[in-house]
Enzyme design. Structure first.
Site, PDB file in Angstrom:
ATOM      1  CD  GLU A   1       2.717   0.879  -0.768  1.00  0.00           C
ATOM      2  OE1 GLU A   1       2.051   0.969   0.267  1.00  0.00           O
ATOM      3  OE2 GLU A   1       2.579  -0.042  -1.593  1.00  0.00           O
TER       4      GLU A   1
ATOM      5  CE  LYS B   1     -14.584  -1.278   3.579  1.00  0.00           C
ATOM      6  NZ  LYS B   1     -14.201  -0.043   2.837  1.00  0.00           N
TER       7      LYS B   1
ATOM      8  N   GLY C   1      -4.472  -4.288   1.015  1.00  0.00           N
ATOM      9  CA  GLY C   1      -4.476  -2.864   1.335  1.00  0.00           C
ATOM     10  C   GLY C   1      -3.162  -2.488   1.975  1.00  0.00           C
TER      11      GLY C   1
ATOM     12  CD  GLU D   1      -1.644 -11.185  -1.230  1.00  0.00           C
ATOM     13  OE1 GLU D   1      -0.501 -10.702  -1.353  1.00  0.00           O
ATOM     14  OE2 GLU D   1      -1.972 -12.304  -1.605  1.00  0.00           O
TER      15      GLU D   1
ATOM     16  CB  THR E   1       1.913  -2.272   5.907  1.00  0.00           C
ATOM     17  OG1 THR E   1       2.418  -2.908   4.713  1.00  0.00           O
ATOM     18  CG2 THR E   1       2.582  -2.876   7.125  1.00  0.00           C
TER      19      THR E   1
ATOM     20  CB  CYS F   1       0.628  -3.731  -3.910  1.00  0.00           C
ATOM     21  SG  CYS F   1       0.182  -5.058  -5.020  1.00  0.00           S
TER      22      CYS F   1
HETATM   23  P1  NAP Z   1      -6.131   0.851   2.878  1.00  0.00           P
HETATM   24  O1  NAP Z   1      -6.303   2.227   3.338  1.00  0.00           O
HETATM   25  O2  NAP Z   1      -5.422  -0.101   3.749  1.00  0.00           O
HETATM   26  O3  NAP Z   1      -7.594   0.332   2.557  1.00  0.00           O
HETATM   27  C1  NAP Z   1      -7.837  -0.987   2.139  1.00  0.00           C
HETATM   28  C2  NAP Z   1      -9.202  -1.394   2.624  1.00  0.00           C
HETATM   29  O4  NAP Z   1      -9.210  -1.417   4.053  1.00  0.00           O
HETATM   30  C3  NAP Z   1     -10.320  -0.441   2.206  1.00  0.00           C
HETATM   31  O5  NAP Z   1     -11.475  -1.185   1.912  1.00  0.00           O
HETATM   32  C4  NAP Z   1     -10.488   0.408   3.454  1.00  0.00           C
HETATM   33  O6  NAP Z   1     -11.745   1.031   3.566  1.00  0.00           O
HETATM   34  C5  NAP Z   1     -10.266  -0.609   4.541  1.00  0.00           C
HETATM   35  N1  NAP Z   1      -9.915   0.026   5.807  1.00  0.00           N
HETATM   36  C6  NAP Z   1      -9.313   1.246   5.995  1.00  0.00           C
HETATM   37  N2  NAP Z   1      -9.180   1.505   7.303  1.00  0.00           N
HETATM   38  C7  NAP Z   1      -9.712   0.452   7.978  1.00  0.00           C
HETATM   39  C8  NAP Z   1      -9.879   0.146   9.353  1.00  0.00           C
HETATM   40  N3  NAP Z   1      -9.496   0.988  10.311  1.00  0.00           N
HETATM   41  N4  NAP Z   1     -10.454  -1.035   9.675  1.00  0.00           N
HETATM   42  C9  NAP Z   1     -10.876  -1.877   8.716  1.00  0.00           C
HETATM   43  N5  NAP Z   1     -10.766  -1.638   7.405  1.00  0.00           N
HETATM   44  C10 NAP Z   1     -10.180  -0.482   7.029  1.00  0.00           C
HETATM   45  O7  NAP Z   1      -5.384   0.773   1.492  1.00  0.00           O
HETATM   46  P2  NAP Z   1      -5.708   1.602   0.173  1.00  0.00           P
HETATM   47  O8  NAP Z   1      -5.223   2.996   0.385  1.00  0.00           O
HETATM   48  O9  NAP Z   1      -7.121   1.405  -0.236  1.00  0.00           O
HETATM   49  O10 NAP Z   1      -4.803   0.835  -0.909  1.00  0.00           O
HETATM   50  C11 NAP Z   1      -3.456   1.098  -1.034  1.00  0.00           C
HETATM   51  C12 NAP Z   1      -2.632   0.070  -0.296  1.00  0.00           C
HETATM   52  O11 NAP Z   1      -2.980  -1.235  -0.707  1.00  0.00           O
HETATM   53  C13 NAP Z   1      -1.167   0.201  -0.577  1.00  0.00           C
HETATM   54  O12 NAP Z   1      -0.427   0.123   0.605  1.00  0.00           O
HETATM   55  C14 NAP Z   1      -0.863  -0.997  -1.466  1.00  0.00           C
HETATM   56  O13 NAP Z   1       0.445  -1.431  -1.429  1.00  0.00           O
HETATM   57  C15 NAP Z   1      -1.814  -1.995  -0.969  1.00  0.00           C
HETATM   58  N6  NAP Z   1      -2.063  -3.026  -1.976  1.00  0.00           N
HETATM   59  C16 NAP Z   1      -1.480  -4.248  -1.792  1.00  0.00           C
HETATM   60  C17 NAP Z   1      -1.651  -5.246  -2.732  1.00  0.00           C
HETATM   61  C18 NAP Z   1      -1.010  -6.611  -2.545  1.00  0.00           C
HETATM   62  O14 NAP Z   1      -1.450  -7.556  -3.169  1.00  0.00           O
HETATM   63  N7  NAP Z   1      -0.004  -6.748  -1.727  1.00  0.00           N
HETATM   64  C19 NAP Z   1      -2.439  -5.015  -3.856  1.00  0.00           C
HETATM   65  C20 NAP Z   1      -3.022  -3.762  -4.010  1.00  0.00           C
HETATM   66  C21 NAP Z   1      -2.825  -2.777  -3.049  1.00  0.00           C
HETATM   67  P3  NAP Z   1     -11.897   2.569   3.105  1.00  0.00           P
HETATM   68  O15 NAP Z   1     -11.902   2.536   1.640  1.00  0.00           O
HETATM   69  O16 NAP Z   1     -13.170   3.046   3.673  1.00  0.00           O
HETATM   70  O17 NAP Z   1     -10.729   3.335   3.675  1.00  0.00           O
END
Ligand code: NAP
Ligand code: MG
Length: 493
Positions: free
Chosen positions: A397, A189, A242, A265, A244, A299
């Site tokens: 963050e 997804k 994504g 992650e 936390t 991230c």
């Molecule tokens: P996000 O909002 O957590 O979204 C990540 C994924 O989860 C997306 O595919 C999102 O779908 C899905 N998602 C959102 N809400 C959900 C729910 N209620 N149930 C199931 N899935 C759900 O994160 P983001 O804004 O896309 O990315 C930024 C974050 O990613 C930052 O916090 C960053 O630090 C982190 N990140 C971490 C790493 C690492 O390796 N540690 C690497 C890159 C990024 P939708 O797109 O439809 O919302």
């Protein structure tokens, strides 16, 4: 690199894949629903994309399960799987401009980065994991006697992967490469802002020889498609990159469904610690890269700069000079070094942090959201100094090009400040004193410590966090551990 004109004309003639990819073909969402996919650097619609929900996730998981159980991929030898994934790496290279453009159009990052980093990186990560496939041996326990106790690594079955938008192709690759190489089937997804490269990747994987049903992509929203995957009773393992907050939801989904394995992650607020005995020019170059690369949407971005108080003014000046050199503009222009935020919503979220920062600390440069080509999704590279330890911009963050500079006087103080975070993804240390570098490396509670560089990363080394930055590691042969279980087969003769 090709020219601005080349990428613009390729972008205008691009044929986007916009449906769910299930069992080796593109299909509309069962509901018939779609959502608009916007190019954040223009604010204009790129295409309508199938809005998958739990019914489409069900179909994808069923296809993945059938493929897994009949052995069309899971029972191939590691060497056979290697050949297919090497083909995929080659096809990504052959289509590098297209793969790069898809991510640039979808999430606004400069074409120079997707062409030189993201797309070739994806090809290399697939290649690296494929090459490892037939070089890892199982074990036999030293039982002695008329016994053979084999300890074998076996695939888990169906993997659900949910990824973010900041490196759309690469984050998908980091999950897919080890999952596929070890014989699993996958349902991916992608983030709603950036589904296009994953859908094209699925088609390339078929061309590479990956059997139908082994890799499925369901675009859609987190609350429905993402949650359905997290709660599915027939998914064996859920891997996530994504935030936390959403990572914690996946733990809950697993607990309330089939107790699937969950590997996370998640976020970060990585400290970059600079001592006076470091090469300060290089430290400034890399500190700027560490926070401004990819619009700060990284991230492991080095978003907290901890400088020794004796070099604070000097480092603030150097960082300001670097920020001034950043060229913001159309991401399709190879000269652009910082593009748009992933969407206006995220830009507004970053802007709120800028406004808080202006009250909490001293603004050195930047500090505003602005427009280019009619899009309101651009944020100036921003530096705050004199940031108090408990300031919001030192703790939260931001996921944008916003640097918080703080000072320390002693090594212990630096360690204490660095560790004072709910996150523990990465840290950097700049010093010419090797003993000090190793001492700090031991004491920093993070997954990766970069010494005299930032964001050190390769296919050969594990990447992932501690504390609320998650657990489990992407990349390196250790990534295979997430996608396999140990099975003991004990034979008496
Ligand atoms: P996000 O909002 O957590 O979204 C990540 C994924 O989860 C997306 O595919 C999102 O779908 C899905 N998602 C959102 N809400 C959900 C729910 N209620 N149930 C199931 N899935 C759900 O994160 P983001 O804004 O896309 O990315 C930024 C974050 O990613 C930052 O916090 C960053 O630090 C982190 N990140 C971490 C790493 C690492 O390796 N540690 C690497 C890159 C990024 P939708 O797109 O439809 O919302
Ligand atoms: Mg988009």
């Amino acid at each position: 690199m090709q020219s601005f004109e080349y990428y613009t004309s390729l972008a205008n003639s691009m044929d986007f894949r916009t449906k769910c990819w299930i069992d080796g073909q593109f299909v509309s969402a069962k509901s018939g629903e779609t959502f608009e996919n916007i190019n954040p650097s223009t604010g204009k619609k790129l295409c309508d994309v199938a809005r998958g929900n739990s019914n489409d996730i069900d179909a994808a998981v069923n296809a993945a399960r059938t493929a897994y159980e009949d052995g069309r991929w899971s029972e191939k030898t590691p060497s056979e799987r290697k050949e297919v994934i090497l083909n995929l790496a080659r096809l990504i290279r052959e289509n590098v401009s297209e793969m790069a453009l898809l991510d640039t159009l979808d999430m606004g990052k400069p074409i120079s980065e997707t062409v030189n980093v993201d797309a070739p990186g994806s090809a290399f990560f697939f290649q690296w994991h494929a090459e490892a496939a037939d070089k890892i041996y199982d074990e036999i326990a030293p039982t002695g006697g008329r016994d053979i106790a084999m300890i074998r690594r076996v695939p888990l079955g169906v993997i659900g992967a949910v990824v973010p938008w900041n490196f759309p192709l690469d984050m998908a690759t980091w999950k897919l490469a080890p999952a596929l190489v070890t014989g699993n089937s996958v349902v991916l997804k992608p983030a709603e802002q950036s589904p296009l490269s994953a859908l094209r990747l699925a088609e390339l994987a078929k061309e590479a020889g990956l059997p139908d049903g082994v890799f499925n992509v369901v675009p859609g929203f987190g609350e429905d498609a993402g949650q359905a995957l997290g709660r599915h009773m027939d998914v064996d393992c859920l891997v996530f990159t994504g935030s936390t907050a959403v990572g914690k939801l996946f733990q809950k989904y697993a607990g309330e469904s089939n107790m699937k394995q969950v590997w996370l992650e998640t976020g970060g607020k990585s400290p970059n610690i600079i001592f006076p005995d470091a090469d300060l020019e290089k430290a400034a170059d890399m500190a700027a890269f560490g926070i401004f690369f990819n619009q700060g949407e990284v991230c492991s971005a080095n978003s907290r700069l901890l400088v020794h108080s004796s070099i604070k003014d000097e480092m603030v000046g150097k960082l300001r000079d670097r920020a001034e050199m950043i060229k913001q503009g159309d991401p399709l222009d190879p000269a652009t070094t910082m593009g748009a935020m992933v969407d206006v919503n995220h830009a507004k979220k970053v802007e709120r942090f800028l406004n808080v920062g202006k009250l909490e600390a001293k603004l050195i440069i930047g500090g505003d959201r602005f427009s280019i080509n009619g899009s309101d999704a651009f944020i100036q590279p921003t530096i705050f100094s004199d940031v108090p330890e408990d300031a919001t911009i030192a703790r939260d963050e931001i996921f944008g090009p916003v640097l918080a500079i703080q000072t320390f006087d002693t090594e212990n103080e630096a360690i204490e400040m660095a560790n004072k975070s709910v996150y523990g993804l990465a840290a950097s240390v700049w010093t010419s004193d090797l003993a000090r570098a190793m001492d700090l490396s031991d004491k920093l509670h993070v997954g990766t410590v970069s010494v005299n560089t930032v964001d050190a990363l390769s296919a050969m080394t594990p990447f992932g966090g501690m504390k609320q930055s998650g657990f489990g590691r992407d990349l390196s042969v250790h990534s295979f551990e997430k996608y396999t279980a140990l099975k003991t087969i004990w034979v008496k003769y």
